[in-house]
Design a protein around this motif. Structure first.
Motif, PDB file in Angstrom:
ATOM      1  N   ARG A  98       2.484   1.618  -3.466  1.00 36.77           N
ATOM      2  CA  ARG A  98       1.549   2.116  -4.485  1.00 36.77           C
ATOM      3  C   ARG A  98       1.285   3.611  -4.290  1.00 36.77           C
ATOM      4  NH1 ARG A  98      -1.445  -1.873  -4.874  1.00 36.77           N
ATOM      5  NH2 ARG A  98      -0.640  -2.506  -6.893  1.00 36.77           N
ATOM      6  N   ALA A  99       1.228   4.052  -3.064  1.00 37.83           N
ATOM      7  CA  ALA A  99       0.981   5.471  -2.791  1.00 37.83           C
ATOM      8  C   ALA A  99       2.153   6.340  -3.252  1.00 37.83           C
ATOM      9  CB  ALA A  99       0.734   5.692  -1.303  1.00 37.83           C
ATOM     10  N   GLY A 100       3.365   5.771  -3.226  1.00 32.64           N
ATOM     11  CA  GLY A 100       4.547   6.554  -3.579  1.00 32.64           C
ATOM     12  C   GLY A 100       5.044   6.362  -4.989  1.00 32.64           C
TER      13      GLY A 100
ATOM     14  N   HIS B  87       3.168   6.666 -12.081  1.00 29.34           N
ATOM     15  CA  HIS B  87       2.222   5.872 -12.865  1.00 29.34           C
ATOM     16  C   HIS B  87       2.905   4.885 -13.816  1.00 29.34           C
ATOM     17  CE1 HIS B  87       3.225   9.131 -15.623  1.00 29.34           C
ATOM     18  NE2 HIS B  87       2.727   8.420 -16.615  1.00 29.34           N
TER      19      HIS B  87
ATOM     20  N   GLU C 245       0.825  -1.210   0.000  1.00 28.74           N
ATOM     21  CA  GLU C 245       0.000   0.000   0.000  1.00 28.74           C
ATOM     22  C   GLU C 245       0.861   1.263   0.000  1.00 28.74           C
ATOM     23  OE1 GLU C 245      -2.599  -0.573   3.325  1.00 28.74           O
ATOM     24  OE2 GLU C 245      -4.098  -1.672   2.137  1.00 28.74           O
ATOM     25  N   ARG C 246       1.935   1.260   0.782  1.00 32.46           N
ATOM     26  CA  ARG C 246       2.832   2.417   0.800  1.00 32.46           C
ATOM     27  C   ARG C 246       3.569   2.556  -0.531  1.00 32.46           C
ATOM     28  NH1 ARG C 246       5.497   1.123   6.724  1.00 32.46           N
ATOM     29  NH2 ARG C 246       3.557   1.312   7.912  1.00 32.46           N
TER      30      ARG C 246
END
Length: 284
Positions: A188-190, A193, A185-186
């Motif tokens: 993907r947040a950082g 694209h 999750e971290r």
């Protein structure tokens, strides 16, 4: 196989540094003392064992950085399989330049041809299966680009080139982050694209936890052949599957037969033996 050469601007600093290391503080004492300044020589680069060639551009640069008039004619280019005794290239020109550059040229050529040869052996072992053989970041400091090029010369493909071109969440990242979910999750947040996310799993239970989080790839580390087969079935095409961990020429075929997409092998770059290539003098 189409093999794009690396730009000379990438190769020259490596070759120049290697030559300067060899020159030390006084240059080539032996050649300067023994070989007449105006003597010309014809030599050949000969394979002393069968294998796959890689590194001819670096070898050529080694000779030409000493003397631009050295003529290198390539007979069997990078990516080509050679038999014992075959002539890979001929090198002619000022004898001093050829002899001074000889060891640097051979160091690059033998090392990179060894990587290409090792890669070709594993590629041959998995022929008939869909799995690609890829290398890792376990490379010689400063030589990553050319060692990964040598893997391509042997018919393999490249994993990421550094820490900056993909996210690979390994066991220690998971431990520090407090688990697979927070790590992914971290990430993907950082992530930008265009950045893919891969996560390493050691067990089928970890894989089951990771899959709902939709990683782009899963690294199946040190799993048995049976576990790999089950993992591929669990993934069912939802992510790229990569097998890794102590895979050899003898075990690669069984691993490929499980249906994994990639087989990553560190020893291709960190432990492949050299291909024995020699520079032999020819009388004019």
């Amino acid at each position: 196989m189409h093999l794009s050469p690396l730009p000379a601007i990438m190769l020259e600093p490596l070759v120049r540094a290697a030559l300067l290391e060899d020159f030390g503080r006084a240059g080539d004492l032996t050649t300067d003392a023994v070989v007449p300044k105006d003597h010309h020589a014809t030599t050949v680069l000969t394979a002393r064992q069968a294998g796959t060639v890689a590194g001819l551009d670096l070898a050529t640069l080694a000779f030409r950085l000493i003397d631009q008039s050295v003529d290198v004619k390539v007979h069997l280019p990078d990516g080509i399989a050679v038999a014992q005794g075959e002539i890979i290239a001929s090198v002619s020109g000022p004898a001093r330049a050829i002899l001074t550059a000889e060891r640097t040229a051979l160091n690059f050529l033998c090392h990179l041809s060894g990587i290409a040869t090792a890669t070709a052996s594993v590629v041959a072992a998995v022929r008939g299966h869909a799995a690609k053989i890829v290398c890792t970041r376990k490379t010689t400091p400063g030589l990553r680009a050319v060692e990964k090029y040598a893997v391509r010369a042997g018919g393999g493909a490249n994993h990421r080139f550094g820490l900056d071109d993909a996210i690979l969440i390994k066991d220690n990242h998971i431990a520090v982050a407090g688990g697979i979910r927070p790590a992914i999750e971290r990430a993907r947040a950082g992530a930008g694209h265009l950045v893919k996310i891969e996560v390493e799993v050691d067990t089928l239970a970890q894989l089951e936890e990771a899959l709902p989080l939709a990683p782009d790839a899963v690294l199946l580390d040190n799993m048995s052949v049976d576990a790999l087969r089950q993992a591929v079935a669990m993934v069912a095409g939802r992510a790229i599957t990569e097998a890794s961990g102590r895979i050899t020429v003898n075990t690669a075929s069984a691993v490929a037969a499980t249906g994994v997409d990639l087989i990553s092998i560190g020893w291709l770059t960190h432990s492949a033996p050299i291909l024995d290539i020699g520079l032999d003098y020819r009388e004019l």
